[in-house]
Motif scaffolding. Sequence first.
Motif, PDB file in Angstrom:
ATOM      1  N   THR B 118       0.820  -1.215   0.000  1.00  0.00           N
ATOM      2  CA  THR B 118       0.000   0.000   0.000  1.00  0.00           C
ATOM      3  C   THR B 118       0.860   1.275   0.000  1.00  0.00           C
ATOM      4  O   THR B 118       0.371   2.350   0.315  1.00  0.00           O
ATOM      5  CB  THR B 118      -0.963   0.018   1.215  1.00  0.00           C
ATOM      6  N   GLU B 119       2.105   1.122  -0.337  1.00  0.00           N
ATOM      7  CA  GLU B 119       3.057   2.233  -0.520  1.00  0.00           C
ATOM      8  C   GLU B 119       3.351   3.028   0.755  1.00  0.00           C
ATOM      9  O   GLU B 119       3.833   4.149   0.695  1.00  0.00           O
ATOM     10  CB  GLU B 119       2.559   3.189  -1.622  1.00  0.00           C
ATOM     11  N   GLN B 120       3.036   2.444   1.934  1.00  0.00           N
ATOM     12  CA  GLN B 120       3.310   3.168   3.182  1.00  0.00           C
ATOM     13  C   GLN B 120       4.819   3.277   3.427  1.00  0.00           C
ATOM     14  O   GLN B 120       5.292   4.268   3.983  1.00  0.00           O
ATOM     15  CB  GLN B 120       2.643   2.463   4.361  1.00  0.00           C
ATOM     16  N   ASP B 122       7.084   3.385   1.050  1.00  0.00           N
ATOM     17  CA  ASP B 122       7.545   4.417   0.107  1.00  0.00           C
ATOM     18  C   ASP B 122       7.224   5.810   0.647  1.00  0.00           C
ATOM     19  O   ASP B 122       8.011   6.744   0.494  1.00  0.00           O
ATOM     20  CB  ASP B 122       6.868   4.237  -1.259  1.00  0.00           C
ATOM     21  N   ALA B 123       6.036   5.930   1.273  1.00  0.00           N
ATOM     22  CA  ALA B 123       5.623   7.232   1.820  1.00  0.00           C
ATOM     23  C   ALA B 123       6.608   7.682   2.899  1.00  0.00           C
ATOM     24  O   ALA B 123       6.935   8.867   2.989  1.00  0.00           O
ATOM     25  CB  ALA B 123       4.213   7.146   2.386  1.00  0.00           C
TER      26      ALA B 123
END
Lengths: 262, 254
Positions: B118-120, B122-123
Amino acid sequence: MIKEKENIEPKTKKTKEESKTPMIVIKDLHKTFGKDNKVLQGVNLTVNKGEDLVILGRSGSGKSVTIKCIVGLIEPDKGEIKVFDENVLNLSKKDLNEIRVRIGFLFQSGALYDSMSVRENLAFTLRKHKSELTAEEIESEVIEALDNVGLADAIDKMPSELSGGMQKRIGLARTLILKPEIILYDEPTTGLDTITSREISELILDIKHKQKTTSIIITHDMACAKLTADRIMVLKDGKIHAEGTYEELEKDEDEWVRSFFE
Amino acid sequence: MILTLRNTFTEIGNATLFAKQFFKEVFVPPYEAKELLKQCYIIGYKSLPLVAITGFIMGLVLTLQSRPTLVKFGAESWLPGMVALSLIREIAPVITALICAGKISSGIGAELGSMKVTEQIDAMEVSAINPYNYLVVTRILACTLMVPLLVFFADAIGILGGYIGVNIHGDVNFYRYMTQIFQSLEFLDLFPATIKTFFFGFFIGMIGCYKGFNAANGTESVGRAANSAVVTASLAIFILDMVAVQITDLFFVQ
């Protein structure tokens, strides 16, 4: 009075110059995934200060890869990326992080930390980068950021309790809390209904005017592109295929480009 | 066959580099003390009921199973000592570590896998927050510290289970039972067993984090990361145990 005039004049001139200051310059960017999945094959683009650039293209055309290369999430095979006049590909991790603080990135899904409440999601980033702030100051900045996206009421909610549109707004608030100079939007309106999409597009426009940000917006939503774009670039086969304003590209000779606007 | 072997060695190589990064980052600020405490609470405190139940059953069953053989040889009085030795040296560390592999390693694998998808992660990265430091270092450290404590707890509860087991067919008071245990235990029974639990903890955390952190895109990979974390961590525990027993045998057994 005369002195005041003298003071104002150069400022106005500077503002005009600033608008032409390139904030992001990409030259000959290449990226291949696996053995032969060539996603980017020589992308060149420049985004000037205060400009909203929309990138259009079919799914898998490399739009998201391009903006992920800008923040160093994906390492390109070849090319040059200059942000704030610094080549991000040659920077150390520490220097890259200093640049990253000045860039906001809104993910397609919002990418909220699902183990944290909305308050903690926003405060977390702030605490990490502004350790000098007191708890009260952090709280007031969190509330201000939530107010900017019209969701101050959601402060104690968990991400799982929020709708898709609310998650994107909170994601935007989290992005804005560090007051970035550049914001990269990865499909900000995907998966949202027409009304919410319009609200998000208006929010992007509002942020641009209030915070004087420079943006790259990746989207398939032409209503969003029409509302937010100062300039549009169309990606095809890993290259910039067409470039112009919404009105120019709408009447482009190339049928493929026009098909986005129909 | 060659491809599978190559993939296995590639995986081992990548996991080693992942572990190397832990030692590089664990001493570098910022120290995420709050997150470390939170993970200690989740990994340690929240595993107590499961470890208590299994520890109790291990002690009770081991006593009940061993008793008939010892009675045959007229050595029933050795029962408390034998049960305590088996529990402390081998059974409690391995069984507790296996339970932690199932509960903690899979949990970490699924949690980090879902954060990756969920790209957390990456965030965090684009917010200039080091996700390895915040997510991985804290979890590996918490596992390394908590698994030995959970093993001590399992030892204690197992011994209590043994006491109940002894009293099902006989009548031994608690003081006598404990005296017999302490008479048969030596420091060298406890020391190597405790050292290996730190390694168990480290590998449980490291494998869970590695699998989650490197999950591919797509929700399917979250389940795969969790599953793979349990299998790999369990296998690692058996291999580590074998190595630990050999080393103990070499240095501590005369």
